[in-house]
Design a protein around this motif. Structure first.
Motif, PDB file in Angstrom:
ATOM      1  N   VAL A 235       0.808  -1.219   0.000  1.00  0.00           N
ATOM      2  CA  VAL A 235       0.000   0.000   0.000  1.00  0.00           C
ATOM      3  C   VAL A 235       0.842   1.271   0.000  1.00  0.00           C
ATOM      4  N   GLY A 236       2.127   1.173  -0.369  1.00  0.00           N
ATOM      5  CA  GLY A 236       2.949   2.372  -0.468  1.00  0.00           C
ATOM      6  C   GLY A 236       2.409   3.338  -1.507  1.00  0.00           C
ATOM      7  N   GLY A 237       2.490   4.621  -1.215  1.00  0.00           N
ATOM      8  CA  GLY A 237       1.877   5.627  -2.075  1.00  0.00           C
ATOM      9  C   GLY A 237       2.448   5.692  -3.476  1.00  0.00           C
ATOM     10  N   ASN A 238       3.759   5.536  -3.622  1.00  0.00           N
ATOM     11  CA  ASN A 238       4.364   5.634  -4.949  1.00  0.00           C
ATOM     12  C   ASN A 238       4.024   4.425  -5.811  1.00  0.00           C
ATOM     13  N   ALA A 239       4.041   3.244  -5.215  1.00  0.00           N
ATOM     14  CA  ALA A 239       3.656   2.047  -5.959  1.00  0.00           C
ATOM     15  C   ALA A 239       2.178   2.115  -6.347  1.00  0.00           C
ATOM     16  N   ARG A 240       1.332   2.569  -5.431  1.00  0.00           N
ATOM     17  CA  ARG A 240      -0.095   2.683  -5.738  1.00  0.00           C
ATOM     18  C   ARG A 240      -0.328   3.679  -6.871  1.00  0.00           C
ATOM     19  N   ALA A 241       0.407   4.787  -6.856  1.00  0.00           N
ATOM     20  CA  ALA A 241       0.243   5.789  -7.908  1.00  0.00           C
ATOM     21  C   ALA A 241       0.580   5.205  -9.277  1.00  0.00           C
ATOM     22  N   ALA A 242       1.586   4.330  -9.313  1.00  0.00           N
ATOM     23  CA  ALA A 242       1.978   3.704 -10.576  1.00  0.00           C
ATOM     24  C   ALA A 242       1.015   2.595 -10.988  1.00  0.00           C
ATOM     25  N   TYR A 243       0.123   2.208 -10.078  1.00  0.00           N
ATOM     26  CA  TYR A 243      -0.839   1.138 -10.357  1.00  0.00           C
ATOM     27  C   TYR A 243      -2.262   1.701 -10.362  1.00  0.00           C
ATOM     28  N   GLY A 244      -2.388   2.910 -10.853  1.00  0.00           N
ATOM     29  CA  GLY A 244      -3.699   3.516 -11.013  1.00  0.00           C
ATOM     30  C   GLY A 244      -4.383   3.886  -9.714  1.00  0.00           C
ATOM     31  N   GLY A 245      -3.602   4.092  -8.650  1.00  0.00           N
ATOM     32  CA  GLY A 245      -4.172   4.453  -7.359  1.00  0.00           C
ATOM     33  C   GLY A 245      -4.686   3.269  -6.560  1.00  0.00           C
ATOM     34  N   ASN A 246      -4.392   2.065  -7.018  1.00  0.00           N
ATOM     35  CA  ASN A 246      -4.876   0.856  -6.349  1.00  0.00           C
ATOM     36  C   ASN A 246      -3.775   0.185  -5.532  1.00  0.00           C
ATOM     37  N   ASP A 247      -4.175  -0.557  -4.503  1.00  0.00           N
ATOM     38  CA  ASP A 247      -3.221  -1.364  -3.757  1.00  0.00           C
ATOM     39  C   ASP A 247      -2.621  -2.415  -4.690  1.00  0.00           C
ATOM     40  N   VAL A 248      -1.344  -2.709  -4.496  1.00  0.00           N
ATOM     41  CA  VAL A 248      -0.607  -3.587  -5.412  1.00  0.00           C
ATOM     42  C   VAL A 248      -0.650  -5.029  -4.902  1.00  0.00           C
ATOM     43  N   PRO A 249      -1.198  -5.975  -5.679  1.00  0.00           N
ATOM     44  CA  PRO A 249      -1.261  -7.370  -5.225  1.00  0.00           C
ATOM     45  C   PRO A 249       0.130  -8.000  -5.083  1.00  0.00           C
ATOM     46  N   ILE A 250       0.320  -8.694  -3.967  1.00  0.00           N
ATOM     47  CA  ILE A 250       1.586  -9.356  -3.651  1.00  0.00           C
ATOM     48  C   ILE A 250       1.345 -10.860  -3.535  1.00  0.00           C
ATOM     49  N   TYR A 251       2.297 -11.631  -4.003  1.00  0.00           N
ATOM     50  CA  TYR A 251       2.175 -13.089  -4.068  1.00  0.00           C
ATOM     51  C   TYR A 251       2.017 -13.687  -2.670  1.00  0.00           C
ATOM     52  N   THR A 287      14.104  -4.841 -17.287  1.00  0.00           N
ATOM     53  CA  THR A 287      13.857  -3.437 -16.968  1.00  0.00           C
ATOM     54  C   THR A 287      12.756  -3.319 -15.929  1.00  0.00           C
ATOM     55  N   LEU A 288      13.061  -2.705 -14.809  1.00  0.00           N
ATOM     56  CA  LEU A 288      12.059  -2.502 -13.769  1.00  0.00           C
ATOM     57  C   LEU A 288      10.992  -1.522 -14.243  1.00  0.00           C
ATOM     58  N   SER A 289       9.751  -1.797 -13.883  1.00  0.00           N
ATOM     59  CA  SER A 289       8.629  -0.934 -14.242  1.00  0.00           C
ATOM     60  C   SER A 289       8.546   0.254 -13.289  1.00  0.00           C
ATOM     61  N   SER A 290       7.711   1.229 -13.642  1.00  0.00           N
ATOM     62  CA  SER A 290       7.494   2.368 -12.744  1.00  0.00           C
ATOM     63  C   SER A 290       6.892   1.907 -11.425  1.00  0.00           C
ATOM     64  N   LEU A 291       6.097   0.851 -11.454  1.00  0.00           N
ATOM     65  CA  LEU A 291       5.533   0.309 -10.217  1.00  0.00           C
ATOM     66  C   LEU A 291       6.648  -0.239  -9.318  1.00  0.00           C
ATOM     67  N   GLU A 292       7.570  -0.990  -9.904  1.00  0.00           N
ATOM     68  CA  GLU A 292       8.659  -1.570  -9.107  1.00  0.00           C
ATOM     69  C   GLU A 292       9.588  -0.491  -8.565  1.00  0.00           C
TER      70      GLU A 292
END
Length: 334
Positions: A235-251, A287-292
């Protein structure tokens, strides 16, 4: 065919002392040393003894591939390091479908935990390298599978892998990410608790679907964190911003998988990303994505164009001083 990439020894230093260091043979290795920015890369050839024993010599092409992928991070992270970060690299024979693994001793101060690369480079704290004095010193150790069942093999070069090749550079950039804290957790599956030594910055951003979070020395807060929620979320803000404002699913599969669960992006949404837990022959992503990159920014790395918030340096300094005082208190009196 899918092959796993794993992260090992995500536990507080007191646990690592018994699980990781005491089984290491005495030093005596003569690895080949290369420097990339603040990183000292030690390549262990066949018979060289460190945490593992090298099982084959490194070729010039393999070394060049590692150095180039290390530059992904050294050319991006702007944090000033307190000293060089030593990463030992080995070839070996890995089982269970694993093709690469990252072993990262963790230092904890009672509240915050992190890999030595995080403390030394990200936070600028000059920690001594872990391990008993008679053993080889390292901040992180990476190991790669030496060979595969025919017809599969490594693709070392810059070209795209063919259908029977595993892309070495994709695996290297992935394992380096664990060294720098991506997916490193102090969750202990045997007791279903987070370490009493502290939680990592990565841990601090994890939530299950009920909103429970990791908490030092407990099963979670306010309730028991569900580590097999399939998935959990970052739920980090920068990762969420790169994922359309959504929480990022983790394995977080229904059966807990040590070294994979809680340590990677969720496969259903991110199978083609660098920080997926597995890679298929012929697949590559170097190449790492903006989300990563957003995850790295959330856990404390300074990226180009990012201005630290006012007070950030003070918080880091206070945390570091607290860690130093607590570590000093654990030293024997003269």
């Amino acid at each position: 065919m899918q092959l796993r990439r794993v992260s090992l020894c995500a536990a507080p230093a007191s646990v690592l002392l018994s699980l990781c260091w005491l089984t290491v043979p005495p030093g005596g290795a003569t690895p080949v040393t290369h420097t990339v920015g603040p990183l000292t890369l030690e390549f262990f050839n066949e018979g060289d003894v460190g945490y593992w024993t090298g099982t084959k010599d490194w070729t010039a092409a393999e070394i060049d591939a590692v150095k180039i992928m290390a530059q992904t991070y050294t050319d991006t992270f702007l944090n000033p390091e307190a000293r060089p970060v030593q990463i030992d690299l080995f070839w070996g024979t890995l089982g269970g479908g694993a093709i690469g693994q990252s072993l990262n001793p963790i230092e904890a101060d009672g509240t915050v935990a992190g890999t030595y690369a995080e403390w030394v480079w990200r936070d600028g704290e000059n920690l001594s390298q872990p391990g008993p004095p008679q053993q080889n010193k390292y901040d992180s150790a990476l190991q790669f599978n030496q060979s595969f069942t025919s017809p599969y093999t490594w693709n070392i070069g810059t070209e795209a892998p063919i259908s029977t090749e595993i892309d070495f550079r994709s695996v290297v950039v992935h394992e380096f990410a664990h060294t720098f804290g991506f997916g490193v957790s102090t969750y202990q599956s045997g007791t279903d608790t987070w370490s009493t030594g502290g939680i990592t910055n990565w841990d601090s951003f994890l939530r299950d679907s009920a909103g429970n979070a990791p908490e030092v020395g407990t099963t979670g807060e306010p309730g028991n964190f569900n580590q097999v929620d399939n998935p959990v979320y970052f739920v980090g803000g920068n990762a969420r911003a790169a994922y359309g404002g959504n929480d990022v699913p983790i394995y977080a599969p229904l059966t807990f998988a040590p070294g994979s669960s809680l340590a990677h992006l969720n496969e259903a949404q991110f199978a083609s990303y660098v920080m997926s837990y597995s890679i298929a022959p012929g697949q590559y992503n170097r190449t790492l994505s903006s989300l990563e990159w957003g995850v790295f920014e959330d856990i404390g790395w300074i990226l180009p164009g990012v201005v630290p918030e006012p007070g950030t340096a003070v918080v880091i300094l206070a945390t570091s001083l607290l860690a130093l005082r607590r570590r000093a208190a654990r030293q024997p009196a003269p």
